[in-house]
Design an enzyme around this catalytic site. Structure first.
Site, PDB file in Angstrom:
ATOM      1  N   GLU A 284      91.299 106.484  50.097  1.00 22.90           N
ATOM      2  CA  GLU A 284      92.176 105.377  50.530  1.00 22.90           C
ATOM      3  C   GLU A 284      93.515 105.330  49.825  1.00 22.90           C
ATOM      4  OE1 GLU A 284      88.713 101.989  50.989  1.00 22.90           O
ATOM      5  OE2 GLU A 284      90.100 101.948  49.322  1.00 22.90           O
ATOM      6  N   PRO A 285      94.325 106.329  49.967  1.00 24.62           N
ATOM      7  CA  PRO A 285      95.608 106.292  49.281  1.00 24.62           C
ATOM      8  C   PRO A 285      96.601 105.340  49.956  1.00 24.62           C
ATOM      9  CG  PRO A 285      95.487 108.228  50.673  1.00 24.62           C
ATOM     10  CD  PRO A 285      94.177 107.531  50.807  1.00 24.62           C
ATOM     11  N   ARG A 287      99.961 104.450  47.827  1.00 24.86           N
ATOM     12  CA  ARG A 287     101.164 104.982  47.193  1.00 24.86           C
ATOM     13  C   ARG A 287     101.426 106.456  47.519  1.00 24.86           C
ATOM     14  NH1 ARG A 287     102.930 102.600  42.586  1.00 24.86           N
ATOM     15  NH2 ARG A 287     100.843 101.767  42.278  1.00 24.86           N
ATOM     16  N   CYS A 354     118.540  84.587  39.512  1.00 26.01           N
ATOM     17  CA  CYS A 354     118.863  83.804  38.326  1.00 26.01           C
ATOM     18  C   CYS A 354     117.685  83.739  37.375  1.00 26.01           C
ATOM     19  CB  CYS A 354     119.345  82.424  38.741  1.00 26.01           C
ATOM     20  SG  CYS A 354     120.934  82.565  39.556  1.00 26.01           S
TER      21      CYS A 354
HETATM   22  C1  PLP Z   1      95.516  98.994  46.738  1.00 25.60           C
HETATM   23  C2  PLP Z   1      94.290  99.632  47.191  1.00 25.60           C
HETATM   24  C3  PLP Z   1      94.262 100.997  47.480  1.00 25.60           C
HETATM   25  C4  PLP Z   1      95.439 101.908  47.329  1.00 25.60           C
HETATM   26  O1  PLP Z   1      95.945 102.033  46.071  1.00 25.60           O
HETATM   27  P1  PLP Z   1      97.115 103.118  45.815  1.00 25.60           P
HETATM   28  O2  PLP Z   1      97.293 103.113  44.360  1.00 25.60           O
HETATM   29  O3  PLP Z   1      98.328 102.649  46.534  1.00 25.60           O
HETATM   30  O4  PLP Z   1      96.624 104.409  46.349  1.00 25.60           O
HETATM   31  C5  PLP Z   1      93.086 101.524  47.961  1.00 25.60           C
HETATM   32  N1  PLP Z   1      91.985 100.768  48.134  1.00 25.60           N
HETATM   33  C6  PLP Z   1      91.971  99.452  47.866  1.00 25.60           C
HETATM   34  C7  PLP Z   1      90.744  98.675  48.093  1.00 25.60           C
HETATM   35  C8  PLP Z   1      93.114  98.843  47.376  1.00 25.60           C
HETATM   36  O5  PLP Z   1      93.081  97.537  47.096  1.00 25.60           O
END
Ligand code: PLP
Length: 430
Positions: A284-285, A287, A354
């Site tokens: 589940e990437p 970033r 600010c």
């Molecule tokens: C945020 C998140 C991700 C992705 O994280 P990255 O660091 O952007 O890859 C994957 N799974 C879950 C459940 C998340 O909350």
């Protein structure tokens, strides 16, 4: 000044910065700033690099885009067309996924502190829910018994670029510990849930492989117990996201082939050893897919020298990009029309908010700029726009995507009126 090699989709054309084939100065002029510019091409490349690396080693792989990194509908749609699945952390992210072409079977909901009406919305929409607590599961089963349940486990090892981004291990609110996870699966089985997944997500911005290996090992040992003690087979095993990208010049890139060969090999061997059948391997990437596919453009409006600092004042602040303020994150900054400066000095790049914490870069070596110069803040694609706010009553930035070789506006710049539409002025006594 150390000259760093620009990486795709950035290009140095005679000292001027180009992004995916377009002059960033011209984009800034045409669309105004602050402006996020996204490269469709780079998103597709990132997706395919990761997918091809994994599928080579394990055929049944699903890549879920964790869309909280940037839920722009066009970004979602681009990844959908590549074959991505979607990880959503809120009902509205599910709604956006459905609105941008994902079928319900391609969306996984991984929420925390989830309300009953949200569970009902998800169950009605046929979205698989990744359970984050026994409380959530018990409440869900009173609303509906879904065909599939996944449980987010805490594999007891976390990692991440900042404490706020470590989402497993002893301190976290996320996931179920081993015994609690076993109990949750037993509950779901008793309620006649038929299909199962198991999930972890240990953190964000991880550049080392070891934490993944330890966590995958633990995840699979929990899966084994669930399988052996409850007779549950897994349709999918989700190892979460968190793959890091280099922000600092000295950061090394995550070694993708090493990551895949070590993590996927471990996964395969444990699945076999534990007789877990042929589950889908899910990852589940967020970033990794979009971070370097976007730059934030901002225009210099103010130069100020105090006895202690040289400030460059720009039109993007922590309302536009909160990562430096929130996590102390480093983002490389380039002066769009001066990529190979002869002379440099140390500057603080500050925004229009600010608060004294409104600093995009502190003590940064940059060439002398003048009012009107455009700066490009690199690696702004993940948790950039999506964490932006209207603080100080500043309308949010626009997003442009270089799509099929042309810049297209994929999110309009907010206007003053947009900040007023949900408000009412009530009269006394009304
Ligand atoms: C945020 C998140 C991700 C992705 O994280 P990255 O660091 O952007 O890859 C994957 N799974 C879950 C459940 C998340 O909350």
């Amino acid at each position: 000044m150390v000259k760093r090699k620009l990486r795709e989709p950035l290009e140095d054309r005679k000292g001027n910065l180009y992004f995916d084939g377009f002059s960033v100065e011209e984009l800034a002029q045409k669309y105004d700033t602050p402006l996020y510019v996204i490269s469709e091409k780079r998103i597709r490349e990132n997706y395919n690099r990761l997918y091809n690396a994994i599928v080579d080693k394990y055929k049944d792989v699903h890549i879920y885009y964790a869309c909280k990194a940037n839920p722009n509908l066009t970004v979602l749609n681009v990844l959908q067309s590549e074959g991505a699945y979607l990880d959503a952390v809120s009902p509205c992210e599910v709604f956006m996924g459905l609105s941008s072409g994902y079928t319900p079977d391609r969306i996984l909901f991984t929420g925390t502190s989830v309300r009953n009406d949200e569970l009902k919305f998800l169950a009605d929409a046929g979205i698989t829910i990744n359970i984050d607590s026994q409380s959530e599961l018990d409440r869900l089963l009173k609303i509906a018994v879904p065909p599939t349940i996944s449980v987010r486990v805490n594999p007891e090892v976390g990692a991440g670029h900042h404490n706020h981004c470590i989402t497993a291990g002893p301190q976290t609110k996320f996931g179920l510990w081993e015994e609690a996870a076993l109990k949750a699966y037993a509950t779901a089985k008793k309620a006649r849930v038929e299909r199962f997944g198991i999930h972890m997500h240990i953190g964000s911005g991880i550049l080392e492989i070891d934490p993944y290996l330890q966590a995958v090992e633990k995840l699979l040992s929990i899966a084994k117990r669930v399988h052996d003690e409850l007779g549950i087979d897994f349709e999918f095993i989700d190892i979460g996201g968190g793959l890091g990208v280099p922000y600092q010049p000295e950061d090394k890139e995550l070694d993708l082939s090493e990551f895949v060969s070590k993590v996927v090999s471990l996964f395969k061997s444990k699945v076999k050893e534990y007789h877990l059948g042929k589950p889908f391997l899910c990852i589940e990437p967020g970033r990794y897919l979009i971070c370097d596919a976007s730059v934030l453009l901002t225009t210099v409006n103010t130069l100020k020298i105090t006895p202690h600092h040289k400030f460059i004042g720009v039109d993007a602040g922590f309302n536009t990009l909160i990562r430096p303020t929130m996590y102390g994150s480093y983002h490389q900054i380039l002066v769009a029309n001066n990529l190979n400066p002869k002379n440099t000095d140390m500057f603080d790049v500050v925004g229009p908010i600010c608060e004294s914490g409104d600093i995009l870069a502190k003590d940064r070596e940059l060439p002398q700029v003048v009012e009107g110069d455009v700066l490009a803040i690199l690696n702004a694609g993940a948790y950039g726009f999506s964490m932006s706010s209207q603080y100080n009553s500043r309308p949010r930035a626009a997003e442009v995507m270089i799509r099929q070789g042309k810049p297209v506006l994929v999110r309009e710049r907010e206007q003053f009126q947009d900040l007023l539409t949900t408000q009412r002025i009530t009269q006394q006594g009304e």
